[in-house]
Design a protein around this motif. Structure first.
Motif, short mmCIF file in Angstrom:
data_model
loop_
_atom_site.label_atom_id
_atom_site.label_comp_id
_atom_site.label_asym_id
_atom_site.label_seq_id
_atom_site.Cartn_x
_atom_site.Cartn_y
_atom_site.Cartn_z
N ARG A 1 -3.10 -0.60 -3.01
CA ARG A 1 -3.91 0.57 -2.70
C ARG A 1 -3.02 1.81 -2.68
NH1 ARG A 1 -6.66 -0.65 2.26
NH2 ARG A 1 -8.20 -1.62 0.90
N LEU A 2 -3.52 2.89 -3.25
CA LEU A 2 -2.84 4.19 -3.20
C LEU A 2 -3.66 5.13 -2.34
CD1 LEU A 2 -0.78 6.34 -4.20
CD2 LEU A 2 -2.28 6.70 -6.17
N TYR A 3 -3.07 5.56 -1.24
CA TYR A 3 -3.68 6.59 -0.40
C TYR A 3 -3.05 7.92 -0.79
CZ TYR A 3 -4.85 2.86 3.08
OH TYR A 3 -5.31 1.75 3.74
N LEU A 4 -3.87 8.88 -1.20
CA LEU A 4 -3.37 10.23 -1.48
C LEU A 4 -3.76 11.10 -0.31
CD1 LEU A 4 -4.42 10.26 -5.21
CD2 LEU A 4 -2.06 10.22 -4.34
N THR A 5 -2.80 11.75 0.31
CA THR A 5 -3.13 12.49 1.53
C THR A 5 -2.57 13.91 1.50
OG1 THR A 5 -3.07 12.41 3.95
CG2 THR A 5 -1.12 11.63 2.81
N ASP B 1 0.88 -1.17 0.00
CA ASP B 1 0.00 0.00 0.00
C ASP B 1 0.91 1.22 0.00
OD1 ASP B 1 -2.12 -1.74 0.17
OD2 ASP B 1 -2.46 -1.45 2.30
N LEU B 2 0.64 2.14 -0.89
CA LEU B 2 1.47 3.33 -1.04
C LEU B 2 0.71 4.55 -0.54
CD1 LEU B 2 3.95 4.85 -2.33
CD2 LEU B 2 2.65 4.86 -4.46
N ILE B 3 1.35 5.30 0.35
CA ILE B 3 0.80 6.58 0.79
C ILE B 3 1.60 7.67 0.10
CG2 ILE B 3 0.50 8.14 2.76
CD1 ILE B 3 0.53 5.59 4.55
N CYS B 4 0.93 8.57 -0.58
CA CYS B 4 1.61 9.62 -1.29
C CYS B 4 0.99 10.96 -0.89
CB CYS B 4 1.40 9.43 -2.80
SG CYS B 4 2.86 9.42 -3.76
N ALA B 5 1.82 11.89 -0.47
CA ALA B 5 1.31 13.26 -0.30
C ALA B 5 0.80 13.69 -1.68
CB ALA B 5 2.41 14.17 0.19
N LEU B 6 -0.42 14.19 -1.75
CA LEU B 6 -1.04 14.46 -3.06
C LEU B 6 -0.13 15.34 -3.92
CD1 LEU B 6 -3.55 14.17 -4.91
CD2 LEU B 6 -4.35 16.34 -3.95
#
Lengths: 251, 251
Positions: free
Chosen positions: B104-108, B79-84
């Motif tokens: 899953r890509l979480y854009l935060t 799962d990848l979290i990326c600052a938008l």
């Protein structure tokens, strides 16, 4: 632009540089510098440090270099061999070479390289240099990568590259990214490597004849990823895997 | 396009699919298929195999699926979290997620994420899906990554992510790429990892408050590269380093 790269053409005296191009625009519009501010800057193929804004007009920024210190190139040194990609991809590869501190980029012919790619106006030092510089400004390196164009596959691998290698004082580990290879990079490379030569194929991959010839000339295949990567992603993936297996922790 | 990804909208009966969009154009103009030819194809979120061209006009290609076999997702799941990022960068990140099998890509949100990025028309499933599919066709995956948009930094890390994690049956190793971190990835992850959550910051990096909060919530910092990488390159570099340290050789 994490590092402003200054060249001799920008120099007006021993320590002052005047910029009037996109770097000046970046300083004025994006970083909104004022006289007295300092930014990170480096001298092309030289040391880096702080640059103080000593003059500012709508079109020009004058910088004075201070606190110069040497920038060590990556260790091991990395030479990248790339089957010549289409121009849009080549721009990304050039940027990555600047960004990740590659010493030399060899662009070579391969069976799946279209002849027309050799007609690209990008294939001249004046045309490719801005992409290298943009990458260096991003990655914070000052050394301009060397770029060489070769338009014969065999002549490059059998003559040109061995000729180059004969002049090196450190032996290079020769690696070849290949989707079908069984082993991963950490089987082939470790923290004792002093120089790495890594070959990335064209879209569609090397043909068997090419792989056999490279293996005969001392290249070892490894599996970069289970995913079929675009060339520009394969270059980043290979350079970052090499960095991981060859770097010591800094703690 | 290394794998034609077929969806339910393309389906005309149990085994036949009709294409009339850019995939048909790719088959006709680039691959120059003829009736009877087969190409690699897969079913969205399903198995993959060969597709035989059973019909061909100027505008339409009819394919019949054969030799279906399951496509195992990458292990460990990532799962990848990326600052938008800005829209142009987000397109590349989406493509990479499809290409490299991210689950899953979480854009935060983050301090250095511009508010305006949340106004991008790209932030809807219909808009981001083509980039994911293009990546999957490149990387040869059939599973569509999940994408989630979060516009509050703390609420995402303190509530949304732990809520998601509470439903997982395998523990995730939480990693945070940080230029200033002393250790490399191979100190934190090995072949026993069953799930990885990796966070990539915005251009300019996370601010100290963000790093402290993430560390408090179980994320461990590591140094991805000595070079300051663009976000799209950092994503490729992180995914490829994770793959290197978690995969077994296939030999």
């Amino acid at each position: 632009m994490n590092l402003i790269v200054l060249t001799d053409e920008d120099r007006v005296d021993d320590e002052r540089f005047v910029l009037s191009d996109h770097r000046a625009e970046h300083l004025v519009r994006i970083l909104r510098v004022e006289p007295g501010d300092t930014v990170e800057a480096g001298l092309l193929n030289g040391p880096a440090g702080r640059a103080e804004v000593t003059g500012l007009t709508d079109r020009e920024v004058t910088l004075k270099m201070t606190e110069l210190r040497a920038i060590l190139p990556p260790s091991p040194e990395i030479d990248l061999i790339c089957a010549l990609p289409r121009p849009q991809t080549l721009k990304k590869v050039l940027l990555t070479c600047g960004m990740m501190g590659v010493r030399r980029l060899y662009l070579t012919r391969a069976n799946r390289v279209e002849r027309s790619f050799y007609q690209s106006p990008l294939l001249s030092p004046a045309a490719w240099r801005p992409f290298l510089l943009e990458g260096m400004s991003q990655g914070k390196w000052t050394r301009l990568p060397d770029v060489e164009i070769h338009d014969r596959f065999r002549r490059f691998f059998e003559d040109a590259l061995p000729g180059r290698e004969a002049t090196e004082d450190k032996p290079g580990v020769k690696l070849l990214a290949d989707l079908e290879a069984p082993g991963r990079l950490d089987r082939l490379l470790d923290r004792t490597a002093s120089r790495v030569i890594i070959a990335i194929g064209p879209e569609g991959g090397w043909v068997p004849f090419e792989i056999e010839l490279m293996e005969r000339l001392g290249f070892t295949r490894f599996c970069l990823s289970r995913s079929v990567l675009r060339v520009e992603a394969a270059v980043v993936a290979a350079l970052s895997q090499i960095e991981l297996v060859t770097q010591r922790d800094t703690e």
